[in-house]
Design an enzyme around this catalytic site. Structure first.
Site, short mmCIF file in Angstrom:
data_model
loop_
_atom_site.label_atom_id
_atom_site.label_comp_id
_atom_site.label_asym_id
_atom_site.label_seq_id
_atom_site.Cartn_x
_atom_site.Cartn_y
_atom_site.Cartn_z
N SER A 1 0.82 -1.20 0.00
CA SER A 1 0.00 0.00 0.00
C SER A 1 0.87 1.26 0.00
CB SER A 1 -0.96 -0.04 1.20
OG SER A 1 -1.96 0.91 1.09
N ASP B 1 -10.16 -4.12 -4.43
CA ASP B 1 -9.42 -3.00 -3.84
C ASP B 1 -9.55 -1.80 -4.76
OD1 ASP B 1 -7.63 -1.30 -2.60
OD2 ASP B 1 -5.85 -2.50 -3.08
N HIS C 1 -8.07 -5.19 -0.01
CA HIS C 1 -6.88 -4.41 0.30
C HIS C 1 -6.31 -4.86 1.66
CE1 HIS C 1 -4.29 -0.84 0.17
NE2 HIS C 1 -4.48 -0.78 1.47
#
Length: 334
Positions: free
Chosen positions: A171, A271, A301
């Site tokens: 991320s 996501d 995610h």
């Protein structure tokens, strides 16, 4: 100077889409993070993450170091994780996720232990400074200093060969890894040979009305990460709206993506960051880099933090290990 411290093969086509019916989406929504206003509640979320992780690691498997910053203003904590059985010489330098605002080496310790055990490699986790106390570029500077120091001399943490260093992040941490690789090139510094980007943040617009990416509209509400949360993270990380389009913040905006390390990008189907991560892979490939993109279908995610028996985690590490094993991997044709 590094000092001991107490730092707090089966792949799928990335373009393949599998339908998600309303019932499945409703079930997945039960696993969504509680809706909070990150601008006000980030400290509560940090405390909750640490309590949830409850890291219990034998002292011989996790060793803490502190690296003085070049400015002499602070120390950068680093935790080195050793696998139960080391089966490869690669060293994974890991930047954690959390929107540049939450997450640390304590809350990510279970994830890093899994990473070490499932790859058979040493993992070096960087506890970079977080916004809003330390907005951009503070955290990026910490990550850049650590990787540059390791590339110059990796021996203080028991690494014998800098050729074996692999950048990896998830991320926001994958965002930092991508930007660090670009900065190393621009500074004329030796770079890493490989990078692994797990569902990276690469673009600045996550508004469902204006984003160029379908995944922002398809998965921006009711799941693990929302459009509103990403917007809050950006506001805390880069308070100046004009600065959020800088390629040092969002690497998909970089004009020059040439000469980047061999790259594996893993995205999650459900996501909102999925499409921008895959777009970054396409952009890297268009700049004649060696890139492989893999989408984990049915995954949310942040799935890399799930228990190691989770299907998405097992699939991701199968792909990661194949990537690490294949030194002569050719350019991905997909």
């Amino acid at each position: 100077m590094w000092t001991r411290g107490r730092a707090k093969r089966q792949t799928n086509n990335a373009e393949q889409r599998s339908p998600v019916n309303r019932f499945v989406r409703a079930i997945l929504g039960l696993f969504a993070a509680p809706r909070v206003d990150m601008r006000e509640d980030y400290e509560k979320v940090r405390r909750f993450q640490r309590q949830l992780a409850v890291p219990r690691v034998p002292t011989n498997r996790a060793v803490d170091y502190e690296v003085p910053s070049e400015a002499g203003t602070h120390h950068i904590p680093v935790r080195v994780f050793h696998p139960k059985e080391q089966t490869r010489d690669d060293v994974l330098v890991f930047f954690h996720g959390g929107g540049w605002v939450i997450g640390d080496v304590d809350s990510y310790t279970p994830t890093c232990m899994n990473m070490a055990d499932l790859t058979g490699a040493v993992v070096v986790a960087v506890d970079y400074r977080l916004a809003p106390e330390h907005p951009f570029p503070a955290g990026l500077e910490d990550c850049y200093q650590i990787i540059r120091s390791l590339l110059d001399d990796p021996t203080p943490v028991g690494i014998e060969n800098a050729d074996n260093i692999v950048l990896i992040g998830d991320s926001a941490g994958a965002n930092l890894a991508a930007v660090v690789s670009l900065q190393l090139r621009d500074e004329g510094h030796r770079g890493v040979s490989r990078q692994i980007l797990l569902y990276p943040v690469t673009y600045w617009d996550h508004n469902a009305d204006t984003s160029p990416f379908d995944s922002v509209r398809e998965h921006g509400e009711g799941l693990r990460l929302t459009n509103a949360e990403v917007q809050a993270y950006f506001e805390l990380y880069v308070p100046d709206p004009n600065g959020r389009k800088d390629w040092n913040v969002v690497p998909l905006m970089a004009r020059d993506l040439k000469d980047q390390p061999r790259t594996l990008i893993i995205t999650a189907e459900l996501d909102l960051l999925r499409d921008e991560g895959e777009a970054y892979g396409q952009a890297l490939r268009g700049a004649d880099n060696n890139v492989h993109v893999h989408r984990v279908n049915g995954a949310l995610h942040g799935f890399i933090a799930l228990p190691r028996l989770a299907r998405a985690v097992r699939e991701a590490y199968e792909v990661i290990n194949a990537f690490l094993d294949d030194e002569a991997q050719t350019k991905d044709p997909t």
